[in-house]
Design an enzyme around this catalytic site. Structure first.
Site, PDB file in Angstrom:
ATOM      1  N   HIS A 144      -4.598  -4.793  -8.019  1.00 52.53           N
ATOM      2  CA  HIS A 144      -5.018  -3.392  -8.131  1.00 52.53           C
ATOM      3  C   HIS A 144      -3.929  -2.406  -7.707  1.00 52.53           C
ATOM      4  CE1 HIS A 144      -5.412  -4.577  -4.038  1.00 52.53           C
ATOM      5  NE2 HIS A 144      -5.571  -3.320  -3.657  1.00 52.53           N
ATOM      6  N   ASP A 145      -2.796  -2.894  -7.243  1.00 51.82           N
ATOM      7  CA  ASP A 145      -1.696  -2.006  -6.824  1.00 51.82           C
ATOM      8  C   ASP A 145      -0.547  -1.980  -7.826  1.00 51.82           C
ATOM      9  OD1 ASP A 145      -2.933  -1.432  -4.351  1.00 51.82           O
ATOM     10  OD2 ASP A 145      -1.964  -3.133  -3.368  1.00 51.82           O
ATOM     11  N   GLU A 179      -1.741 -10.826   2.210  1.00 48.56           N
ATOM     12  CA  GLU A 179      -0.886  -9.909   1.458  1.00 48.56           C
ATOM     13  C   GLU A 179       0.266  -9.589   2.393  1.00 48.56           C
ATOM     14  OE1 GLU A 179      -0.708  -5.561  -0.687  1.00 48.56           O
ATOM     15  OE2 GLU A 179      -1.530  -5.824   1.314  1.00 48.56           O
ATOM     16  N   ASP A 227     -11.987  -9.007   1.142  1.00 42.60           N
ATOM     17  CA  ASP A 227     -10.741  -8.372   1.542  1.00 42.60           C
ATOM     18  C   ASP A 227     -10.878  -8.037   3.024  1.00 42.60           C
ATOM     19  OD1 ASP A 227      -8.250  -6.891   1.149  1.00 42.60           O
ATOM     20  OD2 ASP A 227      -8.908  -6.736  -0.928  1.00 42.60           O
ATOM     21  N   ASP A 267      -5.293  -8.035   4.025  1.00 46.12           N
ATOM     22  CA  ASP A 267      -4.512  -6.862   3.633  1.00 46.12           C
ATOM     23  C   ASP A 267      -3.327  -6.636   4.576  1.00 46.12           C
ATOM     24  OD1 ASP A 267      -4.653  -4.443   1.825  1.00 46.12           O
ATOM     25  OD2 ASP A 267      -4.697  -3.399   3.751  1.00 46.12           O
TER      26      ASP A 267
HETATM   27  O1  TEU Z   1      -1.439  -2.656  -0.117  1.00 43.03           O
HETATM   28  C1  TEU Z   1      -0.294  -2.555   0.645  1.00 43.03           C
HETATM   29  C2  TEU Z   1       0.825  -1.913   0.023  1.00 43.03           C
HETATM   30  O2  TEU Z   1       1.832  -1.873   0.657  1.00 43.03           O
HETATM   31  C3  TEU Z   1       0.742  -1.369  -1.358  1.00 43.03           C
HETATM   32  O3  TEU Z   1       0.030  -0.253  -1.524  1.00 43.03           O
HETATM   33  C4  TEU Z   1       2.126  -1.174  -1.757  1.00 43.03           C
HETATM   34  O4  TEU Z   1       2.492   0.147  -1.722  1.00 43.03           O
HETATM   35  C5  TEU Z   1       2.348  -1.824  -3.070  1.00 43.03           C
HETATM   36  O5  TEU Z   1       1.336  -2.671  -3.411  1.00 43.03           O
HETATM   37  C6  TEU Z   1       3.618  -2.624  -3.007  1.00 43.03           C
HETATM   38  O6  TEU Z   1       4.265  -2.502  -4.191  1.00 43.03           O
HETATM   39  C7  TEU Z   1      -2.648  -2.893   0.474  1.00 43.03           C
HETATM   40  C8  TEU Z   1      -3.736  -2.726  -0.559  1.00 43.03           C
HETATM   41  O7  TEU Z   1      -3.585  -3.697  -1.557  1.00 43.03           O
HETATM   42  C9  TEU Z   1      -3.697  -1.327  -1.061  1.00 43.03           C
HETATM   43  O8  TEU Z   1      -4.591  -1.111  -2.119  1.00 43.03           O
HETATM   44  C10 TEU Z   1      -4.004  -0.419   0.094  1.00 43.03           C
HETATM   45  O9  TEU Z   1      -3.853   0.913  -0.303  1.00 43.03           O
HETATM   46  C11 TEU Z   1      -3.087  -0.677   1.287  1.00 43.03           C
HETATM   47  O10 TEU Z   1      -2.911  -2.040   1.565  1.00 43.03           O
HETATM   48  C12 TEU Z   1      -3.649  -0.053   2.533  1.00 43.03           C
HETATM   49  O11 TEU Z   1      -4.779  -0.755   2.946  1.00 43.03           O
END
Ligand code: TEU
Length: 544
Positions: free
Chosen positions: A322-323, A253, A98, A200
């Protein structure tokens, strides 16, 4: 036929904290992952996407990195990591890391030096003056917080930008030294032999301007930083200066990305990213913002899938990470359909055109966490949302209802390996509550069942790998109803048809297919109907 390895790879995402704990401290670790490599090999995994394992104060579970070239001690050591890489390689499994480069941790030495007044490092971050006692602009924050935090001596009225937690200051991509540092970090890992990066929030790294944004429900200001020209330029640079020298790929992402932006970001001739994660299909059951869920309508999901299959040459095919809350909880009604529904969703991911990404636990149909209150939730985003909702006067039971459904911790509960206490994840106290359904839903039990979800996953994965049509064929939607979905894949005259019933009831088969069923998650009925949550893939001889 493509020679790019990532086009015929199955990717499995590991969230290290929750995967397997080898030393009983309640936190997953690298040696735990090593112990499960044979399991992953047996699943037919080609690439592991490892969520961050770098040194981190853990404000956002590793997405706040304090040292990009070191390993989080609770996960192990660099020697453990090297062993993971070579043990994976020995099994034909590659690893992608990542790459979190929109922000660092506030405990990263760059930020620590910046705070101590070092001008060089101050210029690594986005530090702006307030305006007449007010914040530098009206932007919003991804974690329902304010994105500006006072920096240094209050009389200077300076603030630093953090689009996520205040412990995640945004990097200043206007500064070429930041670019050089990141190239250096990427090379460090690529030279070790990693196969690329999941990047990310990569489409937000370059902010065009820091002017006020158009008022929005959340994330005011986003028009100033989503997929900017500056971002495209940086990505092309990273590709040219770094990635192209390795047999490696990137998957970005890309939050709020639309088709046009996605096409640009992974257009082969522009040479920026190889693939992107789009989110439109993950938003099919929400109203406006992700914290407000509405009833899932299968037809909405189908429509978005078709749109992206038609609109983008190569997609990432995924329902979980994971989100996101667990897909079977979101898209499949009724506990009794959990297994068949999980298989249907896996069938869909593997039948589409694109690279399949599977999140740990999806192969056994893990469900959302079973949390009783906010006290059991660790995720910073959920806690911030609760504070924000409280400040808006939303009452506690309602706040909890929203958070319980949408919290990212739903996907982060420890992996369920066995029915023993600790679910085979840990011998200690787990960092996040294990879902009590581990007694029924676990790898050991599923593996023992010839009709288990894992068995289906392996069959479907093998089906995809052995079929150029499933891998590289074109996509054509054949039917889209309220609950039933059908599409065709075609390659060199071979046609495969995939049919899905997204409901708890029998449904009419929407099209006549002459051909044989290659794979299905149930036994076909003989009366021309589809069973609840049926997925069948047919090899077509002729259709009427
Ligand atoms: O996620 C980005 C992000 O925008 C998400 O948390 C978002 O709120 C959701 O996925 C969209 O529905 C990335 C990572 O995957 C996340 O775990 C981190 O917290 C974030 O970036 C910050 O690095």
């Amino acid at each position: 036929m493509s020679t790019k390895f990532w086009k015929n790879s199955t990717v499995y995402q590991i969230y290290p904290r929750s995967f397997c704990d080898s030393d009983g401290d309640g936190v997953g670790d690298i040696r735990g992952i090593i112990s499960k490599l044979d399991y992953l090999k047996d699943l037919g995994v080609d690439v592991i996407w490892l969520s961050p394992v770098y040194k981190s104060p853990n404000d956002d579970n590793g997405y706040d990195i304090s040292d990009y070239k070191d390993i989080q001690p609770e996960f192990g050591t660099m020697a453990d990591f090297d062993e993971l890489l070579s043990e994976a390689k020995a099994r034909g499994i590659r690893i992608i890391m990542d790459l979190v480069i929109n922000h660092t941790s506030d405990e990263h030495e760059w930020f620590v030096k910046a705070k101590a007044g070092d001008e060089k490092y101050k210029n690594y971050y986005i530090i702006k003056k307030g305006k007449d006692g007010k914040l530098p602009n009206n932007w919003g924050n991804f974690f329902a917080d304010c994105p500006w935090e006072p920096f240094g001596d209050p009389k200077n009225e300076e603030y630093y930008l953090h689009l996520f937690s205040k412990k995640q200051p945004d990097l200043n991509w206007y500064n070429p030294e930041v670019y050089d540092e990141i190239v250096d970090i990427m090379r460090f890992w690529l030279d070790k032999g990693v196969a690329g990066f999941r990047c990310d929030v990569i489409n937000i790294i370059y902010k065009n301007t820091f002017a006020d944004g158009k008022k929005q429900l959340v994330l005011t200001g986003q028009e100033h930083y989503l997929s900017t020209d500056g971002c495209h330029k940086i990505l092309a640079g990273l590709r040219r200066d770094c990635m192209d020298k390795y047999d490696a790929f990137t998957v970005g992402e890309t939050v709020f990305v639309d088709l046009k932006e996605a096409r640009d970001l992974c257009d082969e001739s522009r040479r920026e990213l190889d693939m992107v994660f789009a989110f439109e299909h993950m938003e099919c059951d929400q109203i406006g913002v992700k914290w407000f869920k509405t009833k899932f309508k299968p037809s909405k999901l189908m429509k978005i899938i078709t749109k992206w299959q038609n609109g983008l040459d190569w997609n990432t095919c995924y329902f979980e990470n994971h989100d996101q809350p667990r897909s079977v909880t979101r898209f499949v009604e009724g506990g009794e359909y959990r297994a068949v529904g999980s298989k249907m969703l896996i069938g869909l991911i593997f039948s589409l055109r694109g690279t399949p990404f599977i999140y740990q636990g999806q192969e056994i149909g893990m469900t959302n966490g079973a949390f009783n209150s906010l006290d059991e939730i660790v995720d910073i985003e959920s806690h911030n949302v609760d504070k924000m909702a409280k400040s808006l006067g939303i009452i506690q039971p309602f706040r909890w209802k929203l958070i319980n459904k949408t919290s990212r911790d739903n996907a982060r509960t420890p992996m369920q390996w066995t029915s023993e206490e600790g679910a085979g994840f840990t011998s200690g106290a787990p960092w996040l509550k294990i879902n009590p359904n581990y007694k029924d839903i676990n790898v050991e039990r599923d593996l023992a069942d010839p009709d288990g979800i894992i068995a289906f996953f392996k069959k479907m994965n093998a089906q995809k790998k052995s079929s150029d049509t499933l891998l590289y064929g074109s996509f054509r939607e054949l039917y889209q109803g309220k609950y039933v979905y059908a599409f065709e894949r075609e390659y060199n005259g071979e046609k495969l048809v995939a049919v899905f019933n997204f409901s708890t009831k029998k449904r009419e088969m929407p099209i006549k297919i002459q051909g044989r069923a290659l794979i299905s998650n149930c036994e076909q009925s003989t009366d021309g109907t589809l069973r609840p949550y049926e997925f069948t893939l047919f090899a077509k001889e002729e259709s009427v």
